[in-house]
Design a protein around this motif. Structure first.
Motif, PDB file in Angstrom:
ATOM      1  N   SER A 148       0.819  -1.216   0.000  1.00  0.00           N
ATOM      2  CA  SER A 148       0.000   0.000   0.000  1.00  0.00           C
ATOM      3  C   SER A 148       0.851   1.264   0.000  1.00  0.00           C
ATOM      4  CB  SER A 148      -0.934   0.016   1.209  1.00  0.00           C
ATOM      5  OG  SER A 148      -1.899  -0.998   1.100  1.00  0.00           O
ATOM      6  N   ALA A 149       2.093   1.178   0.426  1.00  0.00           N
ATOM      7  CA  ALA A 149       2.982   2.337   0.401  1.00  0.00           C
ATOM      8  C   ALA A 149       3.286   2.765  -1.024  1.00  0.00           C
ATOM      9  CB  ALA A 149       4.290   2.023   1.129  1.00  0.00           C
ATOM     10  N   THR A 150       3.214   1.833  -1.954  1.00  0.00           N
ATOM     11  CA  THR A 150       3.510   2.110  -3.359  1.00  0.00           C
ATOM     12  C   THR A 150       2.244   2.389  -4.149  1.00  0.00           C
ATOM     13  OG1 THR A 150       5.436   0.685  -3.212  1.00  0.00           O
ATOM     14  CG2 THR A 150       4.637   1.158  -5.413  1.00  0.00           C
ATOM     15  N   ALA A 151       1.172   1.684  -3.825  1.00  0.00           N
ATOM     16  CA  ALA A 151      -0.090   1.841  -4.540  1.00  0.00           C
ATOM     17  C   ALA A 151      -0.834   3.084  -4.048  1.00  0.00           C
ATOM     18  CB  ALA A 151      -0.954   0.596  -4.333  1.00  0.00           C
ATOM     19  N   ALA A 152      -1.836   3.476  -4.773  1.00  0.00           N
ATOM     20  CA  ALA A 152      -2.677   4.618  -4.388  1.00  0.00           C
ATOM     21  C   ALA A 152      -4.123   4.149  -4.294  1.00  0.00           C
ATOM     22  CB  ALA A 152      -2.528   5.756  -5.390  1.00  0.00           C
ATOM     23  N   THR A 153      -4.343   3.175  -3.425  1.00  0.00           N
ATOM     24  CA  THR A 153      -5.636   2.535  -3.285  1.00  0.00           C
ATOM     25  C   THR A 153      -6.619   3.441  -2.542  1.00  0.00           C
ATOM     26  OG1 THR A 153      -4.460   0.447  -3.157  1.00  0.00           O
ATOM     27  CG2 THR A 153      -6.746   0.407  -2.498  1.00  0.00           C
ATOM     28  N   LEU A 154      -7.841   3.447  -2.994  1.00  0.00           N
ATOM     29  CA  LEU A 154      -8.882   4.238  -2.344  1.00  0.00           C
ATOM     30  C   LEU A 154      -9.029   3.857  -0.875  1.00  0.00           C
ATOM     31  CD1 LEU A 154     -11.660   4.010  -5.089  1.00  0.00           C
ATOM     32  CD2 LEU A 154     -10.166   5.954  -4.611  1.00  0.00           C
ATOM     33  N   ASN A 155      -9.360   4.834  -0.056  1.00  0.00           N
ATOM     34  CA  ASN A 155      -9.665   4.641   1.363  1.00  0.00           C
ATOM     35  C   ASN A 155      -8.485   4.144   2.207  1.00  0.00           C
ATOM     36  OD1 ASN A 155     -12.407   5.394   0.906  1.00  0.00           O
ATOM     37  ND2 ASN A 155     -12.762   3.347   0.095  1.00  0.00           N
ATOM     38  N   THR A 156      -7.268   4.384   1.744  1.00  0.00           N
ATOM     39  CA  THR A 156      -6.099   3.957   2.525  1.00  0.00           C
ATOM     40  C   THR A 156      -5.113   5.101   2.761  1.00  0.00           C
ATOM     41  OG1 THR A 156      -4.786   3.314   0.589  1.00  0.00           O
ATOM     42  CG2 THR A 156      -6.231   1.611   1.552  1.00  0.00           C
ATOM     43  N   SER A 157      -5.565   6.339   2.679  1.00  0.00           N
ATOM     44  CA  SER A 157      -4.636   7.475   2.684  1.00  0.00           C
ATOM     45  C   SER A 157      -3.714   7.495   3.895  1.00  0.00           C
ATOM     46  CB  SER A 157      -5.389   8.799   2.576  1.00  0.00           C
ATOM     47  OG  SER A 157      -6.280   8.966   3.662  1.00  0.00           O
ATOM     48  N   VAL A 158      -4.255   7.326   5.090  1.00  0.00           N
ATOM     49  CA  VAL A 158      -3.411   7.400   6.287  1.00  0.00           C
ATOM     50  C   VAL A 158      -2.522   6.164   6.380  1.00  0.00           C
ATOM     51  CG1 VAL A 158      -3.377   7.574   8.803  1.00  0.00           C
ATOM     52  CG2 VAL A 158      -5.060   8.871   7.488  1.00  0.00           C
ATOM     53  N   TYR A 159      -3.107   4.989   6.202  1.00  0.00           N
ATOM     54  CA  TYR A 159      -2.329   3.749   6.265  1.00  0.00           C
ATOM     55  C   TYR A 159      -1.195   3.785   5.239  1.00  0.00           C
ATOM     56  CZ  TYR A 159      -1.172  -1.204   6.014  1.00  0.00           C
ATOM     57  OH  TYR A 159      -0.508  -2.400   6.016  1.00  0.00           O
ATOM     58  N   ALA A 160      -1.512   4.137   4.005  1.00  0.00           N
ATOM     59  CA  ALA A 160      -0.494   4.185   2.953  1.00  0.00           C
ATOM     60  C   ALA A 160       0.590   5.209   3.286  1.00  0.00           C
ATOM     61  CB  ALA A 160      -1.144   4.507   1.609  1.00  0.00           C
ATOM     62  N   ALA A 161       0.187   6.337   3.851  1.00  0.00           N
ATOM     63  CA  ALA A 161       1.162   7.366   4.216  1.00  0.00           C
ATOM     64  C   ALA A 161       2.095   6.869   5.317  1.00  0.00           C
ATOM     65  CB  ALA A 161       0.443   8.638   4.655  1.00  0.00           C
ATOM     66  N   THR A 162       1.558   6.112   6.280  1.00  0.00           N
ATOM     67  CA  THR A 162       2.421   5.596   7.348  1.00  0.00           C
ATOM     68  C   THR A 162       3.444   4.615   6.788  1.00  0.00           C
ATOM     69  OG1 THR A 162       0.982   3.724   7.990  1.00  0.00           O
ATOM     70  CG2 THR A 162       0.603   5.847   9.096  1.00  0.00           C
ATOM     71  N   LYS A 163       3.006   3.785   5.871  1.00  0.00           N
ATOM     72  CA  LYS A 163       3.923   2.795   5.297  1.00  0.00           C
ATOM     73  C   LYS A 163       4.962   3.457   4.396  1.00  0.00           C
ATOM     74  CE  LYS A 163       2.235  -0.699   7.451  1.00  0.00           C
ATOM     75  NZ  LYS A 163       3.040  -1.449   8.413  1.00  0.00           N
ATOM     76  N   ALA A 164       4.574   4.495   3.670  1.00  0.00           N
ATOM     77  CA  ALA A 164       5.538   5.234   2.849  1.00  0.00           C
ATOM     78  C   ALA A 164       6.565   5.929   3.738  1.00  0.00           C
ATOM     79  CB  ALA A 164       4.808   6.242   1.965  1.00  0.00           C
ATOM     80  N   ALA A 165       6.111   6.481   4.863  1.00  0.00           N
ATOM     81  CA  ALA A 165       7.039   7.118   5.806  1.00  0.00           C
ATOM     82  C   ALA A 165       8.016   6.092   6.372  1.00  0.00           C
ATOM     83  CB  ALA A 165       6.258   7.797   6.935  1.00  0.00           C
ATOM     84  N   LEU A 166       7.505   4.918   6.710  1.00  0.00           N
ATOM     85  CA  LEU A 166       8.367   3.852   7.223  1.00  0.00           C
ATOM     86  C   LEU A 166       9.428   3.467   6.190  1.00  0.00           C
ATOM     87  CD1 LEU A 166       9.018   1.755   9.413  1.00  0.00           C
ATOM     88  CD2 LEU A 166       7.302   0.272   8.352  1.00  0.00           C
ATOM     89  N   ASN A 167       9.021   3.365   4.928  1.00  0.00           N
ATOM     90  CA  ASN A 167       9.976   3.020   3.871  1.00  0.00           C
ATOM     91  C   ASN A 167      11.088   4.061   3.766  1.00  0.00           C
ATOM     92  OD1 ASN A 167       8.181   0.954   3.459  1.00  0.00           O
ATOM     93  ND2 ASN A 167       7.701   1.483   1.351  1.00  0.00           N
TER      94      ASN A 167
END
Length: 151
Positions: free
Chosen positions: A44-63
């Motif tokens: 999800s850190a790489t994808a831009a899936t609907l309804n995952t904005s915060v989760y995806a942002a946390t994983k991108a920050a972790l990366n």
């Protein structure tokens, strides 16, 4: 995004970013030179899936934290990498309705869920000496989920 509360936002960042960051910080004095550190992120850190904005942002920050840590710890020969699973047949996922499971499977290029054993082999590779020249890298183990055009 419209329904996310600040408390939910903070909770996700506290667990997925702050927790990893300060755990690594506290472990640094105990890590031997030449160690391997592995963060578990998400495709999800790489994808831009609907309804995952915060989760995806946390994983991108972790990366990004992992990449910077890889540079900062390179002098000690400590490798820092990230494993990012996609849809995997975990106990939690398998508890979902069959329609959800079929949707997960059909959203990958390989048209199936990953198996925990497949993820484990990728983790073992990154932690092993076989990956001795790999640092600051994210390994997507997602069956092609992040780049599958027919989601």
């Amino acid at each position: 995004m419209e329904q996310t509360t600040e408390a939910e936002f903070d909770a996700q960042f506290n667990v997925n970013v702050k927790g990893h960051y300060f755990t690594l910080q506290r472990l640094l004095p105990y890590l031997a030179d030449g160690s391997s550190v592995l963060f578990t992120s998400s495709a999800s850190a790489t994808a831009a899936t609907l309804n995952t904005s915060v989760y995806a942002a946390t994983k991108a920050a972790l990366n990004k934290i992992a990449q910077v840590a890889a540079n900062e710890l390179a002098g000690r020969k400590i490798r820092v990498n990230v494993i990012s699973p996609g849809p995997v047949a975990t106990e939690l996922v398998l508890a979902a309705p069959e329609e959800v499971l079929n949707n997960f499977a059909s959203s990958t290029a390989l048209q199936r869920l990953g198996q925990p054993e497949e993820l484990a082999r990728a983790i073992l590779f990154l932690a092993s000496d076989d990956a001795s020249f790999v640092t600051g890298t994210e390994l997507l183990v997602d069956g092609g989920w992040t780049n599958y055009a027919y989601k």
